[in-house]
Structure formats: C-alpha cells, structure tokens
Design a protein around this motif. Sequence first.
Motif, mmCIF file in Angstrom:
data_model
loop_
_atom_site.group_PDB
_atom_site.id
_atom_site.type_symbol
_atom_site.label_atom_id
_atom_site.label_comp_id
_atom_site.label_asym_id
_atom_site.label_seq_id
_atom_site.Cartn_x
_atom_site.Cartn_y
_atom_site.Cartn_z
ATOM 1 N N HIS A 127 0.819 -1.216 0.000
ATOM 2 C CA HIS A 127 0.000 0.000 0.000
ATOM 3 C C HIS A 127 0.852 1.265 0.000
ATOM 4 C CE1 HIS A 127 -3.080 -2.898 1.575
ATOM 5 N NE2 HIS A 127 -3.748 -2.304 0.611
ATOM 6 N N LEU A 128 1.905 1.271 0.803
ATOM 7 C CA LEU A 128 2.777 2.443 0.849
ATOM 8 C C LEU A 128 3.443 2.683 -0.510
ATOM 9 C CD1 LEU A 128 4.009 4.704 2.578
ATOM 10 C CD2 LEU A 128 5.870 3.123 3.146
ATOM 11 N N ALA A 129 3.798 1.609 -1.190
ATOM 12 C CA ALA A 129 4.396 1.732 -2.521
ATOM 13 C C ALA A 129 3.446 2.455 -3.474
ATOM 14 C CB ALA A 129 4.763 0.352 -3.069
ATOM 15 N N ILE A 130 2.193 2.093 -3.440
ATOM 16 C CA ILE A 130 1.194 2.735 -4.313
ATOM 17 C C ILE A 130 1.045 4.214 -3.953
ATOM 18 C CG2 ILE A 130 -1.269 2.816 -4.909
ATOM 19 C CD1 ILE A 130 -1.232 -0.296 -4.546
ATOM 20 N N VAL A 131 0.966 4.498 -2.662
ATOM 21 C CA VAL A 131 0.786 5.885 -2.224
ATOM 22 C C VAL A 131 1.989 6.738 -2.614
ATOM 23 C CG1 VAL A 131 0.527 7.398 -0.215
ATOM 24 C CG2 VAL A 131 -0.812 5.299 -0.366
ATOM 25 N N THR A 132 3.202 6.265 -2.326
ATOM 26 C CA THR A 132 4.382 7.092 -2.586
ATOM 27 C C THR A 132 4.711 7.208 -4.065
ATOM 28 O OG1 THR A 132 5.893 5.239 -2.252
ATOM 29 C CG2 THR A 132 5.438 6.643 -0.346
ATOM 30 N N THR A 158 8.503 3.263 -9.617
ATOM 31 C CA THR A 158 7.212 3.616 -10.218
ATOM 32 C C THR A 158 6.803 2.592 -11.276
ATOM 33 O OG1 THR A 158 7.578 5.959 -9.773
ATOM 34 C CG2 THR A 158 5.953 5.417 -11.471
ATOM 35 N N THR A 159 7.739 2.186 -12.100
ATOM 36 C CA THR A 159 7.453 1.174 -13.125
ATOM 37 C C THR A 159 7.002 -0.130 -12.470
ATOM 38 O OG1 THR A 159 9.035 2.179 -14.636
ATOM 39 C CG2 THR A 159 8.441 -0.120 -15.070
ATOM 40 N N TRP A 160 7.636 -0.494 -11.388
ATOM 41 C CA TRP A 160 7.278 -1.708 -10.652
ATOM 42 C C TRP A 160 5.851 -1.612 -10.124
ATOM 43 C CZ3 TRP A 160 7.024 -1.899 -5.063
ATOM 44 C CH2 TRP A 160 6.874 -3.185 -4.536
ATOM 45 N N VAL A 161 5.481 -0.475 -9.558
ATOM 46 C CA VAL A 161 4.119 -0.292 -9.029
ATOM 47 C C VAL A 161 3.108 -0.314 -10.165
ATOM 48 C CG1 VAL A 161 2.550 1.313 -7.862
ATOM 49 C CG2 VAL A 161 4.831 0.914 -6.930
ATOM 50 N N ILE A 162 3.401 0.372 -11.260
ATOM 51 C CA ILE A 162 2.488 0.403 -12.408
ATOM 52 C C ILE A 162 2.259 -1.008 -12.961
ATOM 53 C CG2 ILE A 162 2.302 1.148 -14.824
ATOM 54 C CD1 ILE A 162 3.560 3.826 -13.903
ATOM 55 N N ASN A 163 3.280 -1.848 -12.866
ATOM 56 C CA ASN A 163 3.161 -3.240 -13.324
ATOM 57 C C ASN A 163 2.613 -4.154 -12.229
ATOM 58 O OD1 ASN A 163 4.119 -3.336 -16.122
ATOM 59 N ND2 ASN A 163 5.981 -2.464 -15.237
ATOM 60 N N ASP A 164 1.856 -3.588 -11.299
ATOM 61 C CA ASP A 164 1.191 -4.334 -10.223
ATOM 62 C C ASP A 164 2.148 -5.124 -9.340
ATOM 63 O OD1 ASP A 164 -1.352 -3.389 -10.939
ATOM 64 O OD2 ASP A 164 -1.567 -4.975 -12.434
ATOM 65 N N GLN A 165 3.376 -4.661 -9.227
ATOM 66 C CA GLN A 165 4.353 -5.263 -8.324
ATOM 67 C C GLN A 165 4.485 -6.769 -8.575
ATOM 68 O OE1 GLN A 165 3.367 -3.939 -4.310
ATOM 69 N NE2 GLN A 165 2.819 -1.934 -5.070
ATOM 70 N N LYS A 166 4.502 -7.151 -9.862
ATOM 71 C CA LYS A 166 4.497 -8.564 -10.257
ATOM 72 C C LYS A 166 5.840 -9.261 -10.094
ATOM 73 C CE LYS A 166 0.761 -8.123 -13.563
ATOM 74 N NZ LYS A 166 0.393 -8.051 -14.966
ATOM 75 N N TYR A 167 6.896 -8.519 -9.890
ATOM 76 C CA TYR A 167 8.218 -9.124 -9.746
ATOM 77 C C TYR A 167 8.874 -8.594 -8.483
ATOM 78 C CZ TYR A 167 9.132 -4.733 -12.251
ATOM 79 O OH TYR A 167 9.149 -3.426 -12.652
#
Length: 193
Positions: free
Chosen positions: A99-104, A165-174
């Motif tokens: 959740h914090l990753a999405i917010v930040t 940001t790229t990681w979060v946009i990709n739904d943290q899949k990796y």
Amino acid sequence: MKKDKPKYKQIIDAAVVVIAENGYHHAQVSKIAKQAGVADGTIYLYFKNKEDILISLFEEKMGQFVHSIRNKMVESENTIEQLEVLIRSHFQMLAEDHHLAIVTQLELRQSNKDIRLKINKVLKEYLLLVDEVLHNGVKTGLLSQDLDIRLARQMVFGTIDEVATTWVINDQKYDITKLAPGIHSLIVNGLSK
C-alpha cells in the motif's frame, strides 16, 4: 506531541491503506477513520484535513525511512557500499508495504501543487542524504572529482524512483529487490572515475 500517540500512528497506517485502495481523491476521511477503528471526529484531533493526513503520512514514513537508512549506512565502509544500502533499502521498504508503494509512487504525484510543494520539503531530507553520500565519495576519491553533485543526485534519485514507479504500475508482479544490484552497478559505474 501528537506524533507520539498510538492513535496518530493508527490513523497514518489506515490512511496508507485507504489511499492506496481508493486513490487520494476518493479516500474519504470517514473511510480512513473506519480503517483506523476510530470515530470520524477523532481524525480531526490529529489532522486538519485529508491533505494534512497525506502530508503527515509522507513525513512520518519518509522520516522513518531516512532514519533507518542512516543507521544501516553506519555499518558501510565507503560510498559504494552506502549507495548499495540506499538502493536496496529503498526497494525493500516498498516491497514490504504494498500500500505504501502505491501511495508514494502514484498517489502523491496526483495531488495538487500545494501538496506537492509540501511533500518536496519532506523529500529534501532524503535528497540531502544522497548528497552526503556523493560528497563523501568525491572526497575519498571513490567517485569522480569533477562530479556535479546536484546532477548526480538527480540521477541517483531519478533512477531509483523511476524503477520503483514502473514496478508499481506493473502491479508489483516481480521482486523489485532483485533489481538493486543491477541498478547499483549502473549508478556506481556512471559516477566513478
């Protein structure tokens, strides 16, 4: 001081979840209160409004993060190791709190100009830490003597931030933490003599 109270932390932690799941603009104070397990009015004992919650959330989490990195860096022998600690810790913090990753990485960027300016003030402590590491690297000869610290700071922070940001946009899949060694290598090679 309000930041020492357990309810303050409860509200901050609840705000992270509610903002991540609903977006900042749809994160109602009543939803944050419900997530925190407090009455709606209790929120206003600690915060002026939703904007104050968002700024306080970032201030609290970033403050903890910078403090944690400083403690980890004490064990590092040189600038190269400190940069590795910084990158790894940044990615690890985000990986440990979805959740914090999405917010930040997403929600803070969608806020209005006034909020972004206040958040930039909070971010300054993190950027000053990067500056310290870079200055030390130049001073000890591990980094190029003609390094433009301001530009190097932007490169270090910008790289870490864009990867996150790229990681979060990709739904943290990796596993973002597995990217830290490669990012570290690219940055160090770019800054070295």
